[in-house]
Design an enzyme around this catalytic site. Sequence first.
Site, mmCIF file in Angstrom:
data_model
loop_
_atom_site.group_PDB
_atom_site.id
_atom_site.type_symbol
_atom_site.label_atom_id
_atom_site.label_comp_id
_atom_site.label_asym_id
_atom_site.label_seq_id
_atom_site.Cartn_x
_atom_site.Cartn_y
_atom_site.Cartn_z
ATOM 1 N N CYS A 152 0.900 -1.267 0.131
ATOM 2 C CA CYS A 152 0.231 0.304 -0.042
ATOM 3 C C CYS A 152 1.044 1.390 -0.115
ATOM 4 C CB CYS A 152 -1.373 -0.204 0.512
ATOM 5 S SG CYS A 152 -0.245 -0.594 2.871
ATOM 6 N N HIS A 207 -2.729 1.033 6.498
ATOM 7 C CA HIS A 207 -2.744 1.054 5.354
ATOM 8 C C HIS A 207 -2.897 2.467 5.374
ATOM 9 C CE1 HIS A 207 -4.434 -0.914 1.665
ATOM 10 N NE2 HIS A 207 -5.615 -0.771 1.801
ATOM 11 N N GLU A 219 -6.297 1.784 -3.749
ATOM 12 C CA GLU A 219 -5.589 0.607 -2.469
ATOM 13 C C GLU A 219 -4.674 -0.200 -3.126
ATOM 14 O OE1 GLU A 219 -7.196 -1.504 0.001
ATOM 15 O OE2 GLU A 219 -8.881 -1.408 -1.082
#
Length: 275
Positions: A152, A207, A219
Amino acid sequence: MFTLFPLQKAAGIALFTVLMAGCSLSVQAAPRSEKVVATEKESAIKARMRNRAALLKKNRTRLAVVPITPEQKRRDAEKRRLERQENRERLAMHTRWQPGALSTDMIWEPLPGENTSPRLQASLKQVLHLLQRQIGKPYVWGGATPEQGFDCSGLVFYAFKPVLSRSLPRTANGMYQDRTLRHVKQDSLRRGDLVFFNINQRPGADHVGVYLGEGQFIEAPRTGLNIRISQLSDSFWQDHYLGARRILTDEAVLLPQGLTQNTSSGMRRQGWPLN
């Protein structure tokens, strides 16, 4: 007469002795009989327990010595594979893993109410173009190039590196904690902002994605999945949302090709917002 009397007396004494011995034996026989019965019961219980233990041991030994056939191994491996696949499909059914459509208009044209300078629009265009080209590539932990794949933060690092005057931190939490990045409220998000989440319940951000507008962000999800677009309004993301940071500002971006420093100064004098 004199001879018979002593004989009768002796016989009477002997009979009396026998009767007394019989009574004594009968008195002692009763408690011994109960003791024998109790002992027999206890022995029977112990015998049953020994037999049961022996049968169980025999059964365990029999199971242990029977080898698994190659066909059984193949079936077991296939069963485990199908279970893993089913688990992945169940996770993928969650809306956070469903890919969206990154339209050309959304990439290149400003959204309604979005008022940014040509300089920031050019930088944003380059970032989003790089992000668009990565859609469908695999998540790879530690990856930060199109050849490797991306995690990520690696995806964010790769997409923004060409337009920034300095390098971003390499991890999601490092970006989240970077004091040079401006905090942004969720209702004030604009394209190119970074959105952060805490998924694994450890302190800090684990994240990060890039906001694309219209409630969507791009993402690199997790191992086994590819780079996708998700809905920020999804309940999962709202439950794990930490905050957002604005990275594309006049102070942070390099001057894009096609725009000179004089052009930037002229835009300031004409009232263009440059951050």
